[in-house]
Design an enzyme around this catalytic site. Structure first.
Site, mmCIF file in Angstrom:
data_model
loop_
_atom_site.group_PDB
_atom_site.id
_atom_site.type_symbol
_atom_site.label_atom_id
_atom_site.label_comp_id
_atom_site.label_asym_id
_atom_site.label_seq_id
_atom_site.Cartn_x
_atom_site.Cartn_y
_atom_site.Cartn_z
ATOM 1 N N GLY A 1 0.714 -1.325 0.130
ATOM 2 C CA GLY A 1 0.060 -0.100 -0.055
ATOM 3 C C GLY A 1 0.673 1.151 -0.025
ATOM 4 O O GLY A 1 1.981 1.313 0.062
ATOM 5 N N ALA A 2 0.126 2.343 0.005
ATOM 6 C CA ALA A 2 0.675 3.822 0.128
ATOM 7 C C ALA A 2 1.821 3.783 1.171
ATOM 8 O O ALA A 2 2.851 4.397 1.190
ATOM 9 C CB ALA A 2 -0.260 4.902 -0.057
ATOM 10 N N VAL A 3 1.400 3.255 2.710
ATOM 11 C CA VAL A 3 2.184 3.585 3.735
ATOM 12 C C VAL A 3 3.184 2.515 3.648
ATOM 13 O O VAL A 3 4.341 2.679 3.914
ATOM 14 C CB VAL A 3 1.007 3.616 5.019
ATOM 15 C CG1 VAL A 3 2.041 3.569 6.236
ATOM 16 C CG2 VAL A 3 0.279 4.694 4.718
ATOM 17 N N SER A 60 -3.717 11.187 -1.240
ATOM 18 C CA SER A 60 -2.750 10.115 -0.919
ATOM 19 C C SER A 60 -3.415 9.535 0.423
ATOM 20 O O SER A 60 -2.964 8.388 0.786
ATOM 21 C CB SER A 60 -1.389 10.372 -1.009
ATOM 22 O OG SER A 60 -1.294 11.399 -0.177
ATOM 23 N N HIS A 98 -0.852 16.838 3.143
ATOM 24 C CA HIS A 98 -1.701 17.745 3.799
ATOM 25 C C HIS A 98 -1.266 19.068 4.272
ATOM 26 O O HIS A 98 -0.271 19.404 4.681
ATOM 27 C CB HIS A 98 -2.247 16.871 5.181
ATOM 28 C CG HIS A 98 -2.972 15.374 4.709
ATOM 29 N ND1 HIS A 98 -3.255 14.908 3.662
ATOM 30 C CD2 HIS A 98 -3.270 14.815 5.612
ATOM 31 C CE1 HIS A 98 -4.013 13.997 3.738
ATOM 32 N NE2 HIS A 98 -3.919 13.725 5.152
ATOM 33 N N CYS A 158 -3.063 10.922 10.661
ATOM 34 C CA CYS A 158 -2.070 11.546 10.047
ATOM 35 C C CYS A 158 -1.941 13.214 10.344
ATOM 36 O O CYS A 158 -1.219 14.009 10.510
ATOM 37 C CB CYS A 158 -1.885 11.573 8.409
ATOM 38 S SG CYS A 158 -3.549 11.438 7.935
ATOM 39 N N ARG A 174 -6.313 3.118 18.619
ATOM 40 C CA ARG A 174 -5.591 4.510 18.972
ATOM 41 C C ARG A 174 -6.003 4.890 20.333
ATOM 42 O O ARG A 174 -5.433 5.415 21.311
ATOM 43 C CB ARG A 174 -5.756 5.407 17.903
ATOM 44 C CG ARG A 174 -4.827 5.307 16.882
ATOM 45 C CD ARG A 174 -5.207 6.412 15.870
ATOM 46 N NE ARG A 174 -4.648 6.041 14.571
ATOM 47 C CZ ARG A 174 -4.963 6.549 13.227
ATOM 48 N NH1 ARG A 174 -6.275 7.357 13.480
ATOM 49 N NH2 ARG A 174 -4.411 6.408 12.323
ATOM 50 N N LYS A 206 -10.951 12.316 15.376
ATOM 51 C CA LYS A 206 -9.687 11.534 15.801
ATOM 52 C C LYS A 206 -8.850 12.967 16.243
ATOM 53 O O LYS A 206 -8.015 12.896 17.031
ATOM 54 C CB LYS A 206 -9.195 11.234 14.253
ATOM 55 C CG LYS A 206 -9.999 9.756 14.031
ATOM 56 C CD LYS A 206 -9.593 9.271 12.768
ATOM 57 C CE LYS A 206 -10.091 7.802 12.330
ATOM 58 N NZ LYS A 206 -9.754 7.416 11.198
ATOM 59 N N ARG A 232 -4.621 -11.071 -3.082
ATOM 60 C CA ARG A 232 -4.268 -10.515 -4.590
ATOM 61 C C ARG A 232 -2.906 -10.185 -4.500
ATOM 62 O O ARG A 232 -2.554 -10.203 -5.975
ATOM 63 C CB ARG A 232 -5.143 -9.071 -4.222
ATOM 64 C CG ARG A 232 -6.515 -9.042 -4.148
ATOM 65 C CD ARG A 232 -7.169 -7.602 -4.178
ATOM 66 N NE ARG A 232 -6.734 -7.089 -2.944
ATOM 67 C CZ ARG A 232 -7.382 -6.849 -1.840
ATOM 68 N NH1 ARG A 232 -8.678 -7.640 -1.916
ATOM 69 N NH2 ARG A 232 -7.248 -6.201 -0.702
ATOM 70 N N ARG A 277 -11.264 17.364 2.064
ATOM 71 C CA ARG A 277 -10.213 16.837 0.963
ATOM 72 C C ARG A 277 -10.126 17.703 -0.021
ATOM 73 O O ARG A 277 -11.128 18.184 -0.509
ATOM 74 C CB ARG A 277 -10.915 15.452 0.815
ATOM 75 C CG ARG A 277 -10.198 14.484 -0.169
ATOM 76 C CD ARG A 277 -9.197 13.908 0.593
ATOM 77 N NE ARG A 277 -9.621 12.609 1.367
ATOM 78 C CZ ARG A 277 -8.814 11.965 2.090
ATOM 79 N NH1 ARG A 277 -7.521 12.241 2.566
ATOM 80 N NH2 ARG A 277 -9.340 10.983 2.870
HETATM 81 N N1 LIG Z 1 -2.425 6.858 3.370
HETATM 82 C C1 LIG Z 1 -2.090 7.771 4.259
HETATM 83 O O1 LIG Z 1 -1.642 8.896 4.352
HETATM 84 C C2 LIG Z 1 -2.218 7.301 5.740
HETATM 85 C C3 LIG Z 1 -1.936 7.916 6.802
HETATM 86 C C4 LIG Z 1 -1.940 7.547 8.026
HETATM 87 C C5 LIG Z 1 -2.605 6.211 8.397
HETATM 88 N N2 LIG Z 1 -3.180 5.543 7.310
HETATM 89 C C6 LIG Z 1 -3.532 4.254 7.685
HETATM 90 O O2 LIG Z 1 -2.742 3.357 7.254
HETATM 91 C C7 LIG Z 1 -3.456 2.200 6.697
HETATM 92 C C8 LIG Z 1 -3.041 1.924 5.229
HETATM 93 O O3 LIG Z 1 -3.425 3.008 4.493
HETATM 94 P P1 LIG Z 1 -2.658 3.202 2.950
HETATM 95 O O4 LIG Z 1 -2.896 4.544 2.659
HETATM 96 O O5 LIG Z 1 -1.330 2.420 2.818
HETATM 97 O O6 LIG Z 1 -3.805 2.225 2.138
HETATM 98 P P2 LIG Z 1 -3.672 1.532 0.809
HETATM 99 O O7 LIG Z 1 -2.467 1.992 -0.242
HETATM 100 O O8 LIG Z 1 -5.025 1.047 0.158
HETATM 101 O O9 LIG Z 1 -2.989 0.038 1.302
HETATM 102 C C9 LIG Z 1 -3.509 -1.018 2.063
HETATM 103 C C10 LIG Z 1 -2.757 -2.438 2.110
HETATM 104 O O10 LIG Z 1 -3.558 -3.295 2.842
HETATM 105 C C11 LIG Z 1 -3.229 -4.567 2.281
HETATM 106 N N3 LIG Z 1 -4.673 -5.190 2.502
HETATM 107 C C12 LIG Z 1 -5.769 -4.916 2.178
HETATM 108 N N4 LIG Z 1 -6.801 -5.919 2.648
HETATM 109 C C13 LIG Z 1 -5.785 -6.744 3.099
HETATM 110 C C14 LIG Z 1 -6.368 -7.916 3.848
HETATM 111 N N5 LIG Z 1 -7.498 -8.551 3.792
HETATM 112 N N6 LIG Z 1 -5.267 -8.688 4.395
HETATM 113 C C15 LIG Z 1 -3.874 -8.236 4.132
HETATM 114 N N7 LIG Z 1 -3.670 -7.094 3.722
HETATM 115 C C16 LIG Z 1 -4.545 -6.368 3.221
HETATM 116 C C17 LIG Z 1 -3.206 -4.085 0.957
HETATM 117 O O11 LIG Z 1 -2.679 -5.286 0.101
HETATM 118 P P3 LIG Z 1 -3.067 -5.545 -1.349
HETATM 119 O O12 LIG Z 1 -2.124 -5.021 -2.335
HETATM 120 O O13 LIG Z 1 -2.869 -7.187 -1.422
HETATM 121 O O14 LIG Z 1 -4.624 -5.164 -1.586
HETATM 122 C C18 LIG Z 1 -2.244 -3.001 1.048
HETATM 123 O O15 LIG Z 1 -1.156 -3.569 1.064
HETATM 124 C C19 LIG Z 1 -5.071 2.546 6.708
HETATM 125 O O16 LIG Z 1 -5.576 1.939 7.971
HETATM 126 C C20 LIG Z 1 -5.011 4.013 6.862
HETATM 127 O O17 LIG Z 1 -6.025 4.603 7.473
HETATM 128 C C21 LIG Z 1 -2.870 6.038 6.102
#
Ligand SMILES: NC(=O)c1ccc[n+]([C@@H]2O[C@H](COP(=O)([O-])OP(=O)(O)OC[C@H]3O[C@@H](n4cnc5c(N)ncnc54)[C@H](OP(=O)(O)O)[C@@H]3O)[C@@H](O)[C@H]2O)c1
Length: 344
Positions: free
Chosen positions: A14-16, A160, A243, A130, A101, A214, A41, A236
């Site tokens: 994922g992004a993080v 993002s 951000h 974040c 949290r 939050k 996947r 958004r």
């Molecule tokens: N983006 C941000 O700026 C940000 C900031 C702070 C916190 N967060 C938090 O960090 C988390 C991830 O965010 P993200 O932005 O990185 O999301 P993302 O880009 O959608 O990535 C999600 C990740 O989770 C995996 N995943 C999804 N379903 C799964 C399952 N059933 N079992 C195992 N792995 C699974 C995905 O794998 P696949 O590739 O296999 O689908 C992918 O690696 C969220 O809780 C979000 O709230 C995000």
């Protein structure tokens, strides 16, 4: 840091997750072994770490065997399922989701603010939201010299923040709209390109959305100030990454702008960006990819003698998520706090 750590990244694709992989490499985190976990996947895909290809595995109970540290960013329900299992197997997890949290047993940590809280972990440490981390980085150093009574904040949150798919979607939307076509809206409920909308997380009875609450509840927990008055409006905006936040602070007594500037110019993880003559202040494009939170436009609130206004931009995938998590991991290693008391 000399100890070698067996690391698993849950949500590695994922992004993080991909940012965490990059940061472990960049910061030379002492990785003895790296497991990349995601959903079915992604099983079999490969990602690069220090020039080597590492295969992604579907998460399973067995995957947490012989792991010391889990860096989780796969979403709340996945963390709830797997992190207690990881803790029982002896690993300590740093979780980017909101699942734990506000749990009283789980420390919520920003290393520049409350590093000592991490020592109290029971196998899980939560990484804050974040926008909350970014705000805390700028506000806490000021709170230390002049207590804050009230915070009013408006956020300008990039695509993002909603993950890798949302980032791709906003680019597709922009292209579609430039071609007079209907923009796709799968990751977001409305077009974000050439538009903006209030954060679409669920609303409470008072009309605040989850993202706004939050900021309220997590800031209080991190600062250790349960009564701090905070009101947030989260929006958004069509920015790809990083951000921004407009923050109004009301202190117990006046705090001079010059003093605030001096404090923030020395605060760890903060860069003061202000050129008043050139009208140049923090921008998300310049914050992108940076570790530090960019803060500027610090000025007296003309409506209140105890008030200050400031503006910040921060890369929420870095300091707002991946970097903060890796800094917590570094703290666990340096302080030798990397043991799950729940190990069976
Ligand atoms: N983006 C941000 O700026 C940000 C900031 C702070 C916190 N967060 C938090 O960090 C988390 C991830 O965010 P993200 O932005 O990185 O999301 P993302 O880009 O959608 O990535 C999600 C990740 O989770 C995996 N995943 C999804 N379903 C799964 C399952 N059933 N079992 C195992 N792995 C699974 C995905 O794998 P696949 O590739 O296999 O689908 C992918 O690696 C969220 O809780 C979000 O709230 C995000």
């Amino acid at each position: 840091m000399s100890n070698s750590v067996r690391v698993a990244i849950l949500g590695a694709t994922g992004a993080v997750g991909t940012e965490i992989i990059q940061l472990l490499e960049e910061r030379n985190f002492p990785v003895a072994d790296l497991k990349l976990l995601a959903s079915e996947r992604s099983a079999g895909k490969t990602l690069k770490f220090k020039g080597e290809s590492v295969q992604v595995e579907a998460v399973s109970e067995a995957a947490f065997q012989d792991v010391d540290l889990v860096l989780a960013s796969a979403g709340g329900s996945i963390s709830k399922t797997w992190l207690p299992i990881a803790a029982q197997k002896g690993a300590v997890s740093v979780d980017n989701s909101s699942a734990f949290r506000m749990d009283a047993q789980v420390p919520l940590v920003v290393p520049e603010i409350n590093p000592e809280a991490a020592a109290q972990h029971q196998g899980i440490i939560a990484n804050p939201n974040c926008t909350t981390i970014l705000m805390g980085m700028a506000v806490y150093p000021l709170h230390l010299i002049q207590p804050i009574e009230r915070i009013v904040v408006a956020t300008y949150q990039s695509a993002s923040g909603a993950g890798a798919r949302a980032m791709a979607e906003v680019k597709q939307q922009a292209q579609a709209m430039l071609n007079d076509e209907t923009p796709p809206t799968e990751a977001f409920p409305y077009p974000l390109a050439f538009n903006l909308f209030p954060h679409n997380s669920p609303l409470n009875d008072q009309g605040y959305c989850q993202e706004e609450m939050k900021m309220v509840n997590e800031t209080r927990k991190i600062f250790g100030t349960p009564d701090l008055r905070i009101s947030a409006t989260c929006v958004r905006v069509p920015v790809l990454r990083a951000h921004s936040e407009a923050i109004n602070l009301e202190f117990k007594s006046p705090l001079a702008v010059a003093k605030a500037r001096e404090v923030l110019s020395q605060a760890p993880g903060v860069t003061l960006v202000e050129d008043w003559q050139a009208n140049y202040f923090p921008m998300p494009l310049e914050a992108t990819g940076q570790d530090n939170v960019l803060v500027g436009r610090i000025r007296q609130d003309i409506s209140h003698p105890n008030g200050l206004e400031l503006w910040l931009c921060g890369d929420q995938i870095r300091k707002g998520a991946a970097l903060n998590a890796v800094q917590i991991a570094e703290l666990l290693v340096t302080k030798q706090w990397l043991r799950s008391p729940l190990a069976v």
